[in-house]
Design a protein around this motif. Structure first.
Motif, short mmCIF file in Angstrom:
data_model
loop_
_atom_site.label_atom_id
_atom_site.label_comp_id
_atom_site.label_asym_id
_atom_site.label_seq_id
_atom_site.Cartn_x
_atom_site.Cartn_y
_atom_site.Cartn_z
N ALA A 45 -1.11 17.06 29.92
CA ALA A 45 -0.58 16.63 31.22
C ALA A 45 0.69 15.79 31.08
CB ALA A 45 -1.63 15.84 31.99
N LEU A 46 0.93 15.25 29.89
CA LEU A 46 2.09 14.40 29.67
C LEU A 46 3.20 15.10 28.89
CD1 LEU A 46 0.36 10.99 28.86
CD2 LEU A 46 1.24 11.82 31.06
N VAL A 47 2.97 16.35 28.48
CA VAL A 47 4.00 17.10 27.76
C VAL A 47 4.89 17.79 28.79
CG1 VAL A 47 4.49 18.95 26.11
CG2 VAL A 47 2.52 17.44 25.75
N SER A 48 6.14 17.34 28.87
CA SER A 48 7.06 17.90 29.85
C SER A 48 7.98 18.96 29.27
CB SER A 48 7.92 16.79 30.47
OG SER A 48 8.78 16.23 29.49
N SER A 49 8.12 18.95 27.94
CA SER A 49 9.12 19.80 27.32
C SER A 49 8.67 20.25 25.93
CB SER A 49 10.42 19.00 27.21
OG SER A 49 11.48 19.77 26.72
N VAL A 50 9.18 21.40 25.52
CA VAL A 50 8.93 21.92 24.18
C VAL A 50 10.29 22.20 23.54
CG1 VAL A 50 6.65 22.91 24.60
CG2 VAL A 50 8.67 24.25 25.15
N ARG A 51 10.37 21.92 22.25
CA ARG A 51 11.63 22.09 21.52
C ARG A 51 11.31 22.59 20.12
NH1 ARG A 51 15.43 20.08 24.76
NH2 ARG A 51 14.64 18.78 26.42
N ALA A 52 12.30 23.22 19.47
CA ALA A 52 12.05 23.77 18.14
C ALA A 52 13.28 23.74 17.27
CB ALA A 52 11.55 25.21 18.25
N ILE A 53 13.04 23.59 15.99
CA ILE A 53 14.06 23.84 14.98
C ILE A 53 13.89 25.31 14.60
CG2 ILE A 53 14.75 23.38 12.61
CD1 ILE A 53 14.01 20.44 13.13
N VAL A 54 14.97 26.08 14.74
CA VAL A 54 14.93 27.52 14.50
C VAL A 54 15.59 27.82 13.15
CG1 VAL A 54 15.56 29.81 15.37
CG2 VAL A 54 15.10 27.94 16.99
N LEU A 55 14.83 28.42 12.26
CA LEU A 55 15.34 28.75 10.93
C LEU A 55 15.54 30.25 10.77
CD1 LEU A 55 12.97 26.42 8.86
CD2 LEU A 55 15.36 25.99 9.48
N GLY A 74 15.33 24.05 23.52
CA GLY A 74 14.06 24.11 24.23
C GLY A 74 14.25 23.50 25.61
N GLY A 75 13.13 23.23 26.28
CA GLY A 75 13.24 22.65 27.61
C GLY A 75 11.91 22.51 28.30
N ARG A 76 11.97 22.36 29.59
CA ARG A 76 10.82 22.06 30.43
C ARG A 76 9.80 23.20 30.47
NH1 ARG A 76 11.14 16.98 31.50
NH2 ARG A 76 13.14 16.24 32.19
N ILE A 77 8.56 22.80 30.54
CA ILE A 77 7.46 23.75 30.71
C ILE A 77 7.32 24.02 32.21
CG2 ILE A 77 4.99 24.14 30.41
CD1 ILE A 77 5.14 22.08 28.09
N GLU A 78 7.34 25.28 32.59
CA GLU A 78 7.18 25.63 34.01
C GLU A 78 5.70 25.76 34.35
OE1 GLU A 78 9.61 29.08 34.76
OE2 GLU A 78 11.45 27.95 34.41
N ARG A 79 5.39 25.56 35.61
CA ARG A 79 3.99 25.64 36.07
C ARG A 79 3.35 26.95 35.63
NH1 ARG A 79 2.97 23.72 41.80
NH2 ARG A 79 2.66 21.84 40.61
N GLY A 80 2.18 26.82 35.02
CA GLY A 80 1.41 27.98 34.59
C GLY A 80 1.74 28.48 33.19
#
Length: 180
Positions: A45-55, A74-80
């Motif tokens: 419920a507190l994770v607003s965004s996902v990001r990654a190091i791309v190799l 990366g960026g914001r998680i959308e509903r669902g």
């Protein structure tokens, strides 16, 4: 400033590898920022965004936007959306590539030091970004064209990162991935 009890409970006994602060929204928002190396998942419920190091082999995806250079697209998680779905969508939107081999590396904890802005739609006062390591799979449906915020996306040798102004947390995550 009060904190979120579920954030405090999750963070209990964990030590950040990097701490710092940042100012967003033209100085309206001040944040304390801490980076953690772990495969533990913060409260959803507190994770607003996902990001990654791309190799891609010995190269890392370097993004350039109007604010500078970074290696955490990366960026914001959308509903669902799940975190993985959001990450795949965001990487396609920002860098125009498909990814594989998604592996959790850690998280960034952000805590507001300023009052909640009016109509602020995100978790407050604490929120998290999940950080992953991923591998380049292929150019996505949009080719390699960045989105409206990102100006460019290119793979560069990991060794060249020392010449760039990356955040301490980005440096900690890339070191974990390339040394681990």
């Amino acid at each position: 400033m009060h904190s979120n009890p579920s954030a405090d409970e999750f963070l209990e006994g964990r030590a950040p590898v990097v701490t710092g602060s940042s100012t967003w929204w033209e100085g309206e928002i001040e944040l304390d920022i801490s980076a953690y190396i772990t495969d533990d998942e913060p409260p959803a419920a507190l994770v607003s965004s996902v990001r990654a190091i791309v190799l891609r082999g010995e190269d890392v995806l370097v993004m350039r936007n109007r604010d500078g250079v970074h290696i955490l697209p990366g960026g914001r998680i959308e509903r669902g959306e799940s975190q993985e779905e959001a990450l795949r969508r965001e990487i396609v939107e920002e860098a125009g590539i498909e990814i594989t081999d998604i592996r959790r590396v850690g998280f960034v904890h952000l805590r507001h030091r300023t009052p909640r802005p009016v109509n602020y739609p995100y978790p407050y006062p604490d929120f998290f970004w999940s950080i992953f390591s991923v591998r380049y799979l292929e150019d996505g449906p949009g080719g390699s064209s960045p989105d409206e915020y990102e100006l460019s996306a290119e793979f560069l040798p990991v060794a060249s990162l020392g010449c760039m102004e990356l955040s301490p947390s980005e440096l900690a995550f890339i070191q974990e991935i390339t040394d681990g």
